[in-house]
Design an enzyme around this catalytic site. Structure first.
Site, PDB file in Angstrom:
ATOM      1  CD  GLU A  49      -5.636   0.793   2.461  1.00 24.93           C
ATOM      2  OE1 GLU A  49      -5.362  -0.221   3.118  1.00 24.93           O
ATOM      3  OE2 GLU A  49      -6.332   0.768   1.440  1.00 24.93           O
ATOM      4  CB  SER A  76      -8.911  -1.307   4.035  1.00 21.09           C
ATOM      5  OG  SER A  76      -9.273  -2.528   3.459  1.00 21.09           O
ATOM      6  NE  ARG A  79      -3.948  -1.985   0.198  1.00 22.52           N
ATOM      7  CZ  ARG A  79      -3.813  -3.230  -0.246  1.00 22.52           C
ATOM      8  NH1 ARG A  79      -2.702  -3.601  -0.892  1.00 22.52           N
ATOM      9  NH2 ARG A  79      -4.775  -4.106  -0.092  1.00 22.52           N
TER      10      ARG A  79
HETATM   11  C1  FAD Z   1     -15.417  -0.623  -1.335  1.00 21.68           C
HETATM   12  C2  FAD Z   1     -13.942  -0.354  -1.542  1.00 21.68           C
HETATM   13  C3  FAD Z   1     -13.073  -1.420  -1.679  1.00 21.68           C
HETATM   14  C4  FAD Z   1     -11.705  -1.189  -1.860  1.00 21.68           C
HETATM   15  N1  FAD Z   1     -10.882  -2.267  -1.983  1.00 21.68           N
HETATM   16  C5  FAD Z   1      -9.560  -2.075  -2.164  1.00 21.68           C
HETATM   17  C6  FAD Z   1      -8.687  -3.196  -2.315  1.00 21.68           C
HETATM   18  O1  FAD Z   1      -9.106  -4.351  -2.316  1.00 21.68           O
HETATM   19  N2  FAD Z   1      -7.373  -2.952  -2.477  1.00 21.68           N
HETATM   20  C7  FAD Z   1      -6.866  -1.680  -2.506  1.00 21.68           C
HETATM   21  O2  FAD Z   1      -5.642  -1.535  -2.655  1.00 21.68           O
HETATM   22  N3  FAD Z   1      -7.660  -0.606  -2.372  1.00 21.68           N
HETATM   23  C8  FAD Z   1      -8.990  -0.769  -2.208  1.00 21.68           C
HETATM   24  N4  FAD Z   1      -9.818   0.313  -2.058  1.00 21.68           N
HETATM   25  C9  FAD Z   1      -9.250   1.668  -2.099  1.00 21.68           C
HETATM   26  C10 FAD Z   1      -9.337   2.349  -3.487  1.00 21.68           C
HETATM   27  O3  FAD Z   1     -10.167   1.615  -4.338  1.00 21.68           O
HETATM   28  C11 FAD Z   1      -7.964   2.506  -4.144  1.00 21.68           C
HETATM   29  O4  FAD Z   1      -7.095   3.221  -3.303  1.00 21.68           O
HETATM   30  C12 FAD Z   1      -8.048   3.213  -5.493  1.00 21.68           C
HETATM   31  O5  FAD Z   1      -6.809   3.152  -6.151  1.00 21.68           O
HETATM   32  C13 FAD Z   1      -8.472   4.665  -5.344  1.00 21.68           C
HETATM   33  O6  FAD Z   1      -8.716   5.193  -6.632  1.00 21.68           O
HETATM   34  P1  FAD Z   1      -9.424   6.602  -6.783  1.00 21.68           P
HETATM   35  O7  FAD Z   1      -9.315   7.017  -8.206  1.00 21.68           O
HETATM   36  O8  FAD Z   1     -10.772   6.555  -6.223  1.00 21.68           O
HETATM   37  O9  FAD Z   1      -8.447   7.497  -5.887  1.00 21.68           O
HETATM   38  P2  FAD Z   1      -8.712   8.778  -4.993  1.00 21.68           P
HETATM   39  O10 FAD Z   1      -9.363   8.415  -3.719  1.00 21.68           O
HETATM   40  O11 FAD Z   1      -9.351   9.852  -5.791  1.00 21.68           O
HETATM   41  O12 FAD Z   1      -7.198   9.169  -4.693  1.00 21.68           O
HETATM   42  C14 FAD Z   1      -6.386   8.298  -3.919  1.00 21.68           C
HETATM   43  C15 FAD Z   1      -4.952   8.816  -3.904  1.00 21.68           C
HETATM   44  O13 FAD Z   1      -4.424   8.778  -5.220  1.00 21.68           O
HETATM   45  C16 FAD Z   1      -4.026  10.087  -5.635  1.00 21.68           C
HETATM   46  N5  FAD Z   1      -4.325  10.194  -7.058  1.00 21.68           N
HETATM   47  C17 FAD Z   1      -5.482   9.916  -7.688  1.00 21.68           C
HETATM   48  N6  FAD Z   1      -5.341  10.087  -9.024  1.00 21.68           N
HETATM   49  C18 FAD Z   1      -4.060  10.503  -9.207  1.00 21.68           C
HETATM   50  C19 FAD Z   1      -3.299  10.885 -10.356  1.00 21.68           C
HETATM   51  N7  FAD Z   1      -3.795  10.866 -11.593  1.00 21.68           N
HETATM   52  N8  FAD Z   1      -2.014  11.291 -10.143  1.00 21.68           N
HETATM   53  C20 FAD Z   1      -1.468  11.325  -8.917  1.00 21.68           C
HETATM   54  N9  FAD Z   1      -2.135  10.983  -7.809  1.00 21.68           N
HETATM   55  C21 FAD Z   1      -3.417  10.580  -7.959  1.00 21.68           C
HETATM   56  C22 FAD Z   1      -4.832  11.046  -4.770  1.00 21.68           C
HETATM   57  O14 FAD Z   1      -4.189  12.315  -4.694  1.00 21.68           O
HETATM   58  C23 FAD Z   1      -4.836  10.277  -3.462  1.00 21.68           C
HETATM   59  O15 FAD Z   1      -3.613  10.435  -2.793  1.00 21.68           O
HETATM   60  C24 FAD Z   1     -11.194   0.135  -1.895  1.00 21.68           C
HETATM   61  C25 FAD Z   1     -12.085   1.215  -1.778  1.00 21.68           C
HETATM   62  C26 FAD Z   1     -13.451   0.979  -1.598  1.00 21.68           C
HETATM   63  C27 FAD Z   1     -14.406   2.144  -1.494  1.00 21.68           C
END
Ligand code: FAD
Length: 332
Positions: free
Chosen positions: A321, A225, A157
């Site tokens: 996280e 998480s 992570r």
């Molecule tokens: C129901 C649920 C289940 C999940 N299960 C998992 C799992 O099994 N495993 C896991 O690892 N995660 C899991 N997650 C967490 C999440 O899905 C991941 O962290 C995912 O990568 C977040 O993507 P996002 O576009 O929504 O990011 P955001 O929440 O919008 O951003 C997350 C981070 O990434 C950065 N970011 C986003 N886009 C960019 C970009 N283009 N350039 C630079 N930085 C950027 C943001 O600044 C922030 O620091 C889960 C979340 C939920 C709600």
């Protein structure tokens, strides 16, 4: 194209759905625009790992760069994917085109651009294993930079991008999916698929398991998480086992032990525990939810209380996280 949104509600832009707003959001569909516009403080993907605990003052950027380009080489398929593509749709695309590798990561919410940031992982696979290159805008040097897999410094992570929070804006991720594919089936409910050679069957199983275990953010707002699974030394683990012989754990590559944070929280009887509108999910202790009209303060107080109780009972420090933001900056 660049679009500016002023005083915009963040409720539908993050999966915890708190009712706050952003003063300014810049949406870009073309990487070249980054060199011409002001640098935003925080990049927001699909908001599934981000919680706004207040109205947000600094500028946000949303990267809506689309596109998937596939190159077939002797050893592997190389896919260059725009940061604004949806992660799960990419997984579906690869499997529909007979390019296995990402199936264990099906149904993880979010964008492709966010995937390398916390090195998303599930069911024994981490995305970093399949990342060949990440292209990003470096706000510090104001140039585009490329990182190969090693330079991304992927860990549990964690990555270079997470450690240098808010410095890099990822515009494209290149994946390497080797033709020589082996299924990863040693985690969770996947062991019963032993012997299968179908990546699509594995993806379907992952989807089924996830849907049965995790609350759907569209129905129950959450950010997955909330805490990382803590990694402790063998010595700490031995003393934990003396008191809790049933504590679930996994060995890490560097000889330490990863303990299930959900188990620690559950053991303290905290499933369903709530403060204001924020609560620990009744089925999955690692997931905090917005039960009804939660405020940022409810979530921060609940998280603090869980951390305190876990530290008191087990001597283990839980690390958050998700990315928490207050009115002006990232606080975790
Ligand atoms: C129901 C649920 C289940 C999940 N299960 C998992 C799992 O099994 N495993 C896991 O690892 N995660 C899991 N997650 C967490 C999440 O899905 C991941 O962290 C995912 O990568 C977040 O993507 P996002 O576009 O929504 O990011 P955001 O929440 O919008 O951003 C997350 C981070 O990434 C950065 N970011 C986003 N886009 C960019 C970009 N283009 N350039 C630079 N930085 C950027 C943001 O600044 C922030 O620091 C889960 C979340 C939920 C709600």
């Amino acid at each position: 194209m660049t679009t500016i949104l002023n005083n915009t509600s963040l409720k539908s832009l993050h999966t915890f759905r708190l009712p706050y707003s952003a003063r300014k959001i810049i949406e870009i569909t073309d990487a070249a625009a980054l060199a011409e516009i002001e640098d935003a403080y925080y990049v927001l993907g699909e908001g599934s790992n981000t919680i706004f605990t207040s109205d947000f003052e600094p500028t946000l950027a949303r990267i809506a760069i689309k596109g998937i380009q596939v190159e077939r080489a002797v050893d592997a398929h190389y896919l260059s994917v725009g940061a604004g593509e949806n992660w799960h749709q990419l997984v579906e695309y690869t499997l529909a085109h007979d390019m296995p590798g990402l199936e264990n990561l099906a149904l993880i919410p979010g964008s492709v651009g966010a995937a390398p940031v916390q090195n998303i992982g599930a069911y024994g696979v981490e995305v970093g294993q399949y990342i060949h290159k990440v292209r990003a805008w470096d706000k510090q040097s104001r140039t585009f930079v490329s990182f190969d897999q090693q330079a991304c410094q992927f860990a549990y992570r964690d990555s270079l991008f997470k450690r240098n929070a808010n410095r890099y804006v990822i515009v494209e991720v290149t994946f390497c999916l080797p033709h020589a594919w082996e299924p990863t089936l040693n985690y969770g409910g996947l062991t019963e698929l032993a012997g299968t050679r179908s990546a699509s069957a594995i993806k379907d199983a992952v989807i089924r398991i996830r849907q049965s275990k995790l609350p759907d953010p569209k129905e129950i707002p959450n950010a997955g998480s909330f805490f990382k699974n803590p990694v402790i030394s063998q010595q700490q683990y031995a003393s934990l086992l003396e008191r809790f012989p049933q504590a679930p754990s996994y060995p890490t590559a560097d000889g330490n032990v990863k303990v299930a944070a959900g188990w620690l929280i559950d053991t303290l009887g905290l499933k369903g525990f709530s403060i204001g509108g924020a609560a620990v999910h009744t089925k999955q202790a690692l997931v905090l939810i917005n039960k009804a009209n939660a405020t940022g303060a409810d979530i921060l107080t609940l998280a603090y209380e869980i951390k305190r109780q876990v530290a008191d009972a087990f001597g283990i420090e839980l690390e958050v996280e998700v990315r928490l933001l207050n009115h002006k900056e990232l606080i975790s």
